[in-house]
Design an enzyme around this catalytic site. Sequence first.
Site, PDB file in Angstrom:
ATOM      1  N   TYR A 111       0.704  -1.247   0.041  1.00 40.94           N
ATOM      2  CA  TYR A 111      -0.015   0.086   0.338  1.00 40.94           C
ATOM      3  C   TYR A 111       0.732   0.864  -0.013  1.00 40.94           C
ATOM      4  CZ  TYR A 111      -2.964   3.886   1.783  1.00 40.94           C
ATOM      5  OH  TYR A 111      -4.639   4.768   2.123  1.00 40.94           O
ATOM      6  N   ASP A 157      -2.343  -1.494  -4.150  1.00 39.51           N
ATOM      7  CA  ASP A 157      -2.852  -0.279  -4.367  1.00 39.51           C
ATOM      8  C   ASP A 157      -1.285   0.713  -4.249  1.00 39.51           C
ATOM      9  OD1 ASP A 157      -3.751   2.500  -4.797  1.00 39.51           O
ATOM     10  OD2 ASP A 157      -4.405   2.794  -2.289  1.00 39.51           O
ATOM     11  N   HIS A 261     -11.900   1.709  -4.081  1.00 40.03           N
ATOM     12  CA  HIS A 261     -10.899   0.937  -5.159  1.00 40.03           C
ATOM     13  C   HIS A 261     -12.352  -0.585  -5.728  1.00 40.03           C
ATOM     14  CE1 HIS A 261      -6.933   2.141  -4.577  1.00 40.03           C
ATOM     15  NE2 HIS A 261      -7.579   3.326  -3.763  1.00 40.03           N
TER      16      HIS A 261
END
Length: 270
Positions: A111, A157, A261
Site C-alpha cells: 500500500y 494499491d 477501489h
Amino acid sequence: MTLTIATWNINSVRLRIETVARFVAEHQPDVLCLQETKCIDGQFPLADVKRMGYEHTAIHGQKGYHGVAVFSRFALKDVDRKAFCDKNDARHIAVTLAEGPGAGTRIHNFYVPAGGDEPDPAINEKFAHKLGFLDEMEAWDALRVGGGASKTVLVGDLNIAPLEHDVWSSKQLTKVVSHTPLERRRLTEVATNGGWVDMMRALTPEPQKLYTWWSYRSPDWDAADKGRRLDHVWLSPALAPAMRQVKVLREARGWDRPSDHVPVVATLAL
C-alpha cells in the site's frame, strides 16, 4: 492447475467485511490481498475470514490507517513485514505459498502512500514520503526479480496510474497527484529496474482504458467514468508465461457501501 490472486483496497475491513464475503462467495480467489484495512491485528475479523474458507492468514495492521493482509486457501510460510522511510506504517506484507499449485511463489502486498494533494516534495511532506517510499522499493534487493528463476508476484494499491490510458484524461490529470510525470516515471523505473512484468497491461495493452478506482466525490461515478488504474499486479519474468487472465470487478464499485477501489483478480496457469 490454476492459481487466482486478488488484490483490493477495501478501505476498512471491519466496515466492509460483508462486502469482502460477497466478493469471495462470487469469485473464490485462492489468495486475497487487502490494503487499507484500518485496524490493529487484535481487532481483525479473522473469524469471518475463516468462514469464507481461508484457513491461512497474515496481517499487518495499524489503528485507523493503512494496513495490509493476505488470506490464503493454502499454507503460508516466511511471512515478513517491511518498514519503509523509517516509519512504522503498516504498508507491506510478504508471504510464500507453502503448498498448492503456486507452491514456492512469493507474494508482496503493498500500500504505497497516496501523497496528499500538492505534487511538490518541497512543500508537501506526504508527497516527499511517497517519493521516498518508491526510492526504497527500487533499492530493495527482494524486489529485483529480473534475470532469475524467482517466482514472485507484487500486488497492491500503488497509488499511481503510470500510463496515459490508465486515467480518464491524461492531459487534465498531469498535475494531479497519482498521475504527475514524476510519479509516473518513478513507478516505471521501480518496475523496469526490478525486472517486473505489468500483468494487467500485458493482457490489456494500451490504448484500451483500464481503471480500478473511481472517486467517492463523483455523484454518478459510473456515468462519469472518471477512473484511474491505481491497483497493480506485477510478475517476475519466470511467472510471465503463466499469466492467463486479469479481471477488474468494476461492478463492485456499485455495491452497497463500496470501497472506491474494486477487486482485481489475476489467474495464473501453473
